[in-house]
Every structure is written in C-alpha cells, then in structure tokens.
Design an enzyme around this catalytic site. Structure first.
Site, short mmCIF file in Angstrom:
data_model
loop_
_atom_site.label_atom_id
_atom_site.label_comp_id
_atom_site.label_asym_id
_atom_site.label_seq_id
_atom_site.Cartn_x
_atom_site.Cartn_y
_atom_site.Cartn_z
N ASP A 54 -12.47 -10.64 0.61
CA ASP A 54 -13.76 -11.14 1.12
C ASP A 54 -14.40 -10.11 2.05
OD1 ASP A 54 -13.98 -14.47 0.92
OD2 ASP A 54 -11.93 -13.72 0.94
N GLU A 79 -21.06 -14.13 5.03
CA GLU A 79 -20.22 -15.22 5.50
C GLU A 79 -19.15 -14.74 6.47
OE1 GLU A 79 -17.50 -18.86 3.86
OE2 GLU A 79 -17.96 -17.27 2.47
N ASP A 153 -22.36 -13.80 -0.17
CA ASP A 153 -21.08 -14.51 -0.13
C ASP A 153 -20.11 -13.65 -0.93
OD1 ASP A 153 -18.86 -16.08 -0.19
OD2 ASP A 153 -19.93 -17.94 -0.54
N ILE A 155 -16.83 -13.63 -1.60
CA ILE A 155 -16.01 -14.34 -2.58
C ILE A 155 -16.27 -15.82 -2.35
CG2 ILE A 155 -13.67 -14.88 -3.41
CD1 ILE A 155 -13.67 -12.00 -3.65
N ASP A 156 -16.97 -16.45 -3.24
CA ASP A 156 -17.14 -17.89 -3.11
C ASP A 156 -15.99 -18.57 -3.85
OD1 ASP A 156 -18.65 -20.28 -2.31
OD2 ASP A 156 -18.75 -20.59 -4.47
N THR A 158 -12.96 -19.19 -2.23
CA THR A 158 -11.78 -18.43 -1.81
C THR A 158 -10.50 -19.21 -2.10
OG1 THR A 158 -13.15 -17.63 -0.01
CG2 THR A 158 -10.83 -17.13 0.13
N ASP A 318 -24.16 -19.37 0.18
CA ASP A 318 -23.73 -19.99 -1.09
C ASP A 318 -24.91 -20.16 -2.05
OD1 ASP A 318 -20.99 -20.64 -0.43
OD2 ASP A 318 -21.76 -22.22 0.88
#
Ligand code: 2IP
Ligand code: CA
Length: 398
Positions: A54, A79, A153, A155-156, A158, A318
C-alpha cells in the site's frame, strides 16, 4: 491530456506490478503487514491493516506523476501515511529515492534487512512502464494542470489482498471475495468544483496462469470533462468510438449501446450492509462482494445496475476514480442518504453527486474524508431512479 492520462495508467500498471510481486512470495508478504492504529483505522474493521505494498504504491504514484508534472505532487492525496515501523520498532518513511540502490537500501530497513526482497521491489519501482494503448492516444483534451488534484487508493480491499484467496469462482462475472476484489484507484478531480474528471481502476489479479501461477490484470480508464466523455470500455463494449479524433466529442451519455442492456435490475452490496436494505434489494438480482473499488468496477462494467452502500465506511480515495469513469459512461456516484431524501421529497431533478474537495465538518483522522451519507454508483440514471424508489418505500429503522 493524452500524456497525463497515459501517465496515470502507467503509474497504475507499475503499482499492479508491485502488488503482484509482494504477493508472489508468501514469506516476504508476511513481513509486510502492519496493523493500522488510532485515527488511521477504518472503524468498520476490528483490525485494519496496511501493507508495505500500500505504502510503496502510493509513494510510487506520487513520485512518478510528480516527476512528469512538477507542482502536482503537492495535490496528490492518498489513504496511507508513508510511515512504516519495522519489527525492531524503527519508524521509517518509505519513499522513492533518487537511485534504485538507495531505494533498495531504504526498503531493506522496512524488510528487516532482507536485501534480496528489497532489491526486487526497488527494481520494479525504478523500472519505467511504457504503454501502447491506441484508445488512450485519441484523448486530446486540454485541462489546466493547476485545476486538478488527485486521490489515490493504493490497494483497495487490503483485507482480501492479505487473505489472498486465489480459487474463488465468480457468479455472473462477480467475485464475492478473493484477489480479484483488489483494485488500485487513481482519481483526478477539479480543485474548485470537487467533481471528478478522470480515473483509472487497475485490477492486478484477474486470471492466473495455471503453469507459472503468475497473475495477469486489467485496467479501465475514463475521462469526463465539460462535454467530453471518453472511456476505455467504449472500444471493448460497443466499438462506439471510430478512428476520428473528433468522435471523442460525441457524448456517450446518449449512446444506448453503452448502457447496461439488462432490464432485469441488479445490485452489488457489502456483506455488512444494513438488513433492511438487504431485504429491500432482495427483489432484484443481488450480489455480495468485497472491496469498494471492486463493487464500483462491477457497476462500471455493467455487471450490475448499482453498487449501493448505506453506511459511511468508504472514503474519497475509494470513489474518485470509479466516479469519473462512471460519469464518462453517462452514470455517476451519488450520496445515498441525500438521494433518498430528495426522492422522498419528490425532488430528484438534481442528483447529489459525491464531491472530492470538501472534508466532513468537525470530523478528524480518516473520517474527514468519509462519504458520510453512503453512496450509490450507477451507469444508467433510469436504473438509479427505479432502485432508489424501491428503497424509499422501506423503513430503514432509523
Ligand atoms: C475498504 C475496502 C473494504 C470496504 C471498505 C473500504 O478500503 O474497500 O473492502 O468494505 O468500505 O473502505 P466492504 O468490502 O465491506 O465493502 P481498504 O481496503 O482500502 O481499507
Ligand atoms: Ca479503500
């Protein structure tokens, strides 16, 4: 704009390479996981994790876009904080250094001295990704750089990334969980209006080669600016864009071929959705899936009529990218509660679109950037209207 959108797509592809590399080696992956604390944490989860993937992905996107478009780096928001703590308790600010060797040295501190893993990651970070996408080359739009800002974002989903289920079977093309639900989201919005302008959704894990066990991904992009709407799906879906560059001025909002063909309405929701909403939507084809970005992607791809969330557990990062793509297809993303209120008042002429430049009044930490009233993502305004009418008849118990 060709250059800018291409740079976003390239950054998302490099990010996908990092996400796949971190996942490939399980022992390496175990070193990367760190629990989020305090105001960094999403209250929806008992524990919330961030991974080196991330943090690194976010820094790479900032670095690569900032290098190509100087001045913009101060307007790229994400994020994650870039601070990571290794198992010795040392706090390290992860960043892309001037050279591959320096980045490898820095990463090896986060990776508890594992120089092999650090070198591997540094190589990907410093390896330029180039892109030949003829559809992208046709995007000739002039948008002043100083009007734009970016939500990332890295890594959405996670949680699904960490779990790493690889053998899930989709239902009507939709995965309820698994690595397919992981997405990388880069969304650009207008600094003063807060409306989304362009977005890239990268899905790093789509199919896996049975022999090499290597994953392949895919990406989607869209741009919606003034009367120009153009999307990567136009070529795949309907061959709607001809070879002429002038055709980008055709507004796909009026192209029926680009609207979901299914009159049989459907929705994708989170398993943690409110029971009354679940019951109301059970009269439609109803799917459950992980990942806010992935559920939005299901709406983008026309797998469902809407992605609906009644809670405040998603954030600007997001939604900005999928929202821009949905707009480019004639749809959008609206505030669920405000939409419900307006429909009850018989006043849904103007849709309450989500905007990206205004924090929630009085909130602190990540909650400043929450989508407070929930959301509905849709491609076809008619479908949004029908589904919101169904919900408006339901007692949500509030
Ligand atoms: C999360 C992630 C979750 C989602 C949540 C997001 O982002 O997309 O999957 O919950 O709303 O904030 P759900 O899967 O129930 O929709 P992240 O993984 O980046 O924290
Ligand atoms: Ca997210």
């Amino acid at each position: 704009m060709t250059e800018f959108l291409t740079a976003l797509v390239c950054a998302s592809e490099k990010s996908a390479n990092i996400a796949r590399a971190c996942k490939q080696e399980e022992t390496l992956f175990q070193l990367l996981v760190q629990e989020k604390k305090g105001s960094e944490k999403n209250k929806k989860f008992v524990s919330d994790f961030k991974t080196l993937a991330d943090v690194l992905v976010q820094e790479v996107i900032k670095h690569d876009i900032g290098k190509k478009f100087p001045g913009l780096e101060d307007y790229i928001f994400g994020e994650e904080s870039n601070q990571f703590t290794n198992s010795l308790g040392e706090k390290i600010n992860v960043e892309v250094c001037a050279t591959e060797t320096e980045t490898a040295e820095l990463l090896s501190k986060v990776l508890d001295g594992n120089i092999t893993a650090a070198k591997l990651l540094a190589r990907i970070v410093h390896h330029d990704v180039s892109m030949k996408d003829p559809a992208l080359e046709k995007v000739k739009v002039d948008i002043p750089q100083d009007t734009m800002a970016v939500w990332v974002d890295p890594i959405d989903s996670t949680f699904q990334y960490i779990k790493g289920y690889a053998d899930e079977k989709p239902k009507d093309g939709i995965y309820s969980k698994g690595l397919q639900c992981v997405t990388i989201l880069i969304g650009v919005y207008n600094r003063s209006s807060g409306l989304p302008i362009m977005g890239v959704i990268n899905q790093p894990f789509v199919t896996r080669d049975p022999d090499s066990l290597r994953w392949r991904g895919q990406y989607f992009w869209g741009l919606s600016y003034k009367d120009i709407n153009i999307c990567s799906l136009q070529n795949q879906d309907a061959n709607a864009i001809s070879q002429s560059t002038d055709d980008q001025h055709e507004d796909p909002r009026w192209n029926e071929d680009l609207q979901p063909r299914d009159d049989n309405l459907s929705a994708v929701i989170s398993t943690s959705e409110n029971e009354a909403i679940k019951t109301a939507l059970s009269m439609l084809r109803l799917y459950y899936a992980a990942g806010a970005g992935y559920k939005s992607l299901c709406a983008v791809q026309g797998f469902v009529s809407v992605y609906l969330l009644s809670e405040d557990t998603t954030f600007k990062w997001d939604c900005c990218a999928p929202h821009a793509i949905l707009r480019s297809l004639g749809g959008g993303m609206v505030d669920f509660r405000e939409c419900l209120k307006r429909i009850k008042d018989g006043n849904l002429d103007e849709l309450p679109e989500l905007i990206y430049n205004t924090p929630v009044n009085g909130a602190t930490g990540v909650d400043r950037w929450a989508n407070k009233g929930g959301l509905v993502a849709y491609r076809c305004p008619k479908h949004l209207d029908t589904i919101m009418n169904i919900i408006s008849k339901v007692n949500l118990g509030e």
